[in-house]
Motif scaffolding. Structure first.
Motif, PDB file in Angstrom:
ATOM      1  N   UNK A 146     -15.846   3.027  -3.039  1.00  0.00           N
ATOM      2  CA  UNK A 146     -15.870   4.699  -2.525  1.00  0.00           C
ATOM      3  C   UNK A 146     -15.840   4.904  -0.816  1.00  0.00           C
ATOM      4  N   UNK A 147     -16.700   4.428  -0.368  1.00  0.00           N
ATOM      5  CA  UNK A 147     -16.708   4.750   1.064  1.00  0.00           C
ATOM      6  C   UNK A 147     -15.452   3.702   1.542  1.00  0.00           C
ATOM      7  N   UNK A 148     -15.225   3.048   1.303  1.00  0.00           N
ATOM      8  CA  UNK A 148     -14.182   2.366   1.691  1.00  0.00           C
ATOM      9  C   UNK A 148     -12.760   2.215   1.593  1.00  0.00           C
ATOM     10  N   UNK A 149     -12.966   3.131   0.439  1.00  0.00           N
ATOM     11  CA  UNK A 149     -11.847   3.695   0.353  1.00  0.00           C
ATOM     12  C   UNK A 149     -11.145   4.830   1.296  1.00  0.00           C
ATOM     13  N   UNK A 150     -12.331   6.128   0.548  1.00  0.00           N
ATOM     14  CA  UNK A 150     -11.877   6.762   2.162  1.00  0.00           C
ATOM     15  C   UNK A 150     -11.978   6.786   3.702  1.00  0.00           C
ATOM     16  N   UNK A 151     -12.019   5.273   4.372  1.00  0.00           N
ATOM     17  CA  UNK A 151     -12.179   4.790   5.544  1.00  0.00           C
ATOM     18  C   UNK A 151     -10.776   4.226   5.078  1.00  0.00           C
ATOM     19  N   UNK A 152      -9.588   3.831   4.612  1.00  0.00           N
ATOM     20  CA  UNK A 152      -8.918   3.575   4.223  1.00  0.00           C
ATOM     21  C   UNK A 152      -7.103   5.005   4.069  1.00  0.00           C
ATOM     22  N   UNK A 153      -8.040   5.701   3.548  1.00  0.00           N
ATOM     23  CA  UNK A 153      -7.589   6.995   3.477  1.00  0.00           C
ATOM     24  C   UNK A 153      -7.837   7.043   4.809  1.00  0.00           C
ATOM     25  N   UNK A 154      -8.274   7.332   5.679  1.00  0.00           N
ATOM     26  CA  UNK A 154      -8.379   8.459   6.682  1.00  0.00           C
ATOM     27  C   UNK A 154      -7.285   7.756   7.700  1.00  0.00           C
ATOM     28  N   UNK A 155      -6.846   6.574   7.854  1.00  0.00           N
ATOM     29  CA  UNK A 155      -6.712   5.952   8.992  1.00  0.00           C
ATOM     30  C   UNK A 155      -4.862   5.913   8.685  1.00  0.00           C
ATOM     31  N   UNK A 156      -5.249   6.344   6.774  1.00  0.00           N
ATOM     32  CA  UNK A 156      -3.174   6.459   7.171  1.00  0.00           C
ATOM     33  C   UNK A 156      -3.143   7.998   6.699  1.00  0.00           C
ATOM     34  N   UNK A 157      -3.742   8.961   7.366  1.00  0.00           N
ATOM     35  CA  UNK A 157      -3.948  10.220   7.504  1.00  0.00           C
ATOM     36  C   UNK A 157      -3.501  11.166   5.785  1.00  0.00           C
ATOM     37  N   UNK A 158      -4.691  10.317   5.326  1.00  0.00           N
ATOM     38  CA  UNK A 158      -4.482  10.748   4.305  1.00  0.00           C
ATOM     39  C   UNK A 158      -5.860  11.254   3.379  1.00  0.00           C
ATOM     40  N   UNK A 159      -5.804  11.949   1.985  1.00  0.00           N
ATOM     41  CA  UNK A 159      -7.287  11.760   1.550  1.00  0.00           C
ATOM     42  C   UNK A 159      -7.157  10.870  -0.373  1.00  0.00           C
ATOM     43  N   UNK A 160      -8.716  10.570  -0.276  1.00  0.00           N
ATOM     44  CA  UNK A 160      -7.985  10.595  -1.834  1.00  0.00           C
ATOM     45  C   UNK A 160      -7.759  10.960  -3.475  1.00  0.00           C
ATOM     46  N   UNK A 161      -7.163  10.515  -4.006  1.00  0.00           N
ATOM     47  CA  UNK A 161      -6.505  11.546  -4.927  1.00  0.00           C
ATOM     48  C   UNK A 161      -6.961  11.126  -5.933  1.00  0.00           C
ATOM     49  N   UNK A 162      -6.861  11.185  -7.295  1.00  0.00           N
ATOM     50  CA  UNK A 162      -7.378  10.782  -8.853  1.00  0.00           C
ATOM     51  C   UNK A 162      -7.646   9.058  -8.424  1.00  0.00           C
ATOM     52  N   UNK A 163      -9.173   9.395  -9.366  1.00  0.00           N
ATOM     53  CA  UNK A 163      -9.042   7.794  -9.852  1.00  0.00           C
ATOM     54  C   UNK A 163      -8.040   7.068 -10.915  1.00  0.00           C
ATOM     55  N   UNK A 164      -7.869   5.953 -10.106  1.00  0.00           N
ATOM     56  CA  UNK A 164      -6.452   4.568 -11.338  1.00  0.00           C
ATOM     57  C   UNK A 164      -6.954   3.843 -12.234  1.00  0.00           C
ATOM     58  N   UNK A 165      -8.237   3.363 -12.015  1.00  0.00           N
ATOM     59  CA  UNK A 165      -8.635   2.476 -12.188  1.00  0.00           C
ATOM     60  C   UNK A 165      -9.956   2.021 -11.269  1.00  0.00           C
ATOM     61  N   UNK A 166     -10.367   1.280 -12.301  1.00  0.00           N
ATOM     62  CA  UNK A 166     -12.147   0.683 -12.246  1.00  0.00           C
ATOM     63  C   UNK A 166     -12.041  -0.670 -13.654  1.00  0.00           C
ATOM     64  N   UNK A 167     -12.300  -1.744 -11.941  1.00  0.00           N
ATOM     65  CA  UNK A 167     -12.300  -3.273 -12.167  1.00  0.00           C
ATOM     66  C   UNK A 167     -14.090  -3.458 -12.502  1.00  0.00           C
ATOM     67  N   UNK A 168     -15.206  -4.249 -13.528  1.00  0.00           N
ATOM     68  CA  UNK A 168     -16.242  -4.523 -13.144  1.00  0.00           C
ATOM     69  C   UNK A 168     -16.424  -5.879 -12.930  1.00  0.00           C
ATOM     70  N   UNK A 169     -16.361  -6.768 -11.471  1.00  0.00           N
ATOM     71  CA  UNK A 169     -16.430  -8.319 -11.431  1.00  0.00           C
ATOM     72  C   UNK A 169     -17.220  -8.790 -11.384  1.00  0.00           C
ATOM     73  N   UNK A 170     -17.238  -9.903 -11.709  1.00  0.00           N
ATOM     74  CA  UNK A 170     -18.823 -10.849 -12.464  1.00  0.00           C
ATOM     75  C   UNK A 170     -20.231 -10.500 -11.241  1.00  0.00           C
ATOM     76  N   UNK A 171     -20.824 -10.007 -11.795  1.00  0.00           N
ATOM     77  CA  UNK A 171     -22.184  -9.604 -11.260  1.00  0.00           C
ATOM     78  C   UNK A 171     -23.676  -9.395 -12.092  1.00  0.00           C
TER      79      UNK A 171
END
Length: 215
Positions: A146-171
């Motif tokens: 989420x922090x990374x997504x917020x950074x990208x959004x701010x860099x493009x002059x936007x904010x985060x909207x609705x969550x679209x997808x979550x994928x749990x990788x190998x962990x």
């Protein structure tokens, strides 16, 4: 950042986290060795040894998570010069022991070493499947995403909207931070093993996709 889909562009990020903590369990493998001039006597020695193992484990029942027989092996010993000639028999009886009370690990190992013709391997450190560290790693990975997504959004002059997808990788288990170690404590009257449990590392990885909203 991906191309717009529908009415709003998307941002897809990967979150990662690592959590360290002490192990829950220590696993030992006890192997009894026997040899005799006949298979019957070899089996008899192993049977007597297995009874002694059971009695000893009963003494430490409160400290042991579980134990099980992992292997039984009896085989002939052949003459090196005359391969077809049997000179005796040898055998092993192995037991896997999972210890939950790590404070009792040293006394248990000392007791096991007193068994006749015994061999001990381990300990191998591990976590229970329900250890809170697994959940903590997952949540930390989500927060990182989420922090990374917020950074990208701010860099493009936007904010985060609705969550679209979550994928749990190998962990999960990422390894240990140090090798297992054991040494004899000084003093014959207080002999013991100074076990140093290896720090367990749990990793979490997640891919998250959000819609972006204009500010």
């Amino acid at each position: 950042m991906s191309e717009p889909t529908g009415s709003a562009p998307l941002v897809t990020v990967r979150g990662e986290a690592q959590v360290d903590g002490p192990p829950d369990l220590a696993t030992l493998t006890l192997t009894l060795h026997a040899s005799a001039d006949s298979a019957e006597r070899t089996r008899s020695q192993l049977a007597e040894g297995s009874t002694a193992v059971s009695q000893l484990l009963q003494r430490f029942a409160a400290a042991i998570e579980r134990s099980s027989t992992s292997a039984l092996h009896v085989s002939p010993v052949f003459n090196r010069r005359t391969p077809a000639k049997i000179t005796g028999y040898q055998g092993t009886f192995s037991t896997q022991i999972v210890v939950a009370d790590l404070e009792s690990l040293s006394p248990l190992v000392l007791a096991l070493t007193e068994l006749h013709n015994s061999q001990i391997d381990g300990p191998w450190w591990s976590l229970r499947p329900d250890n809170p560290m697994f959940r903590e790693a997952r949540l930390a990975a989500i927060a990182d995403a989420r922090r990374r997504a917020e950074d990208y959004a701010a860099a493009f002059g936007a904010t985060l909207g609705n969550l679209v997808e979550v994928s749990d990788l190998d962990s999960g288990f990422a390894g240990v931070r140090e090798m297992r170690a054991f040494a004899m404590a000084k003093g014959a009257d207080e002999a013991g093993f100074d076990f140093q449990p290896a720090l367990q590392s749990i990793s979490g990885q997640v891919t998250v996709r959000f819609r972006l909203s204009p500010i």
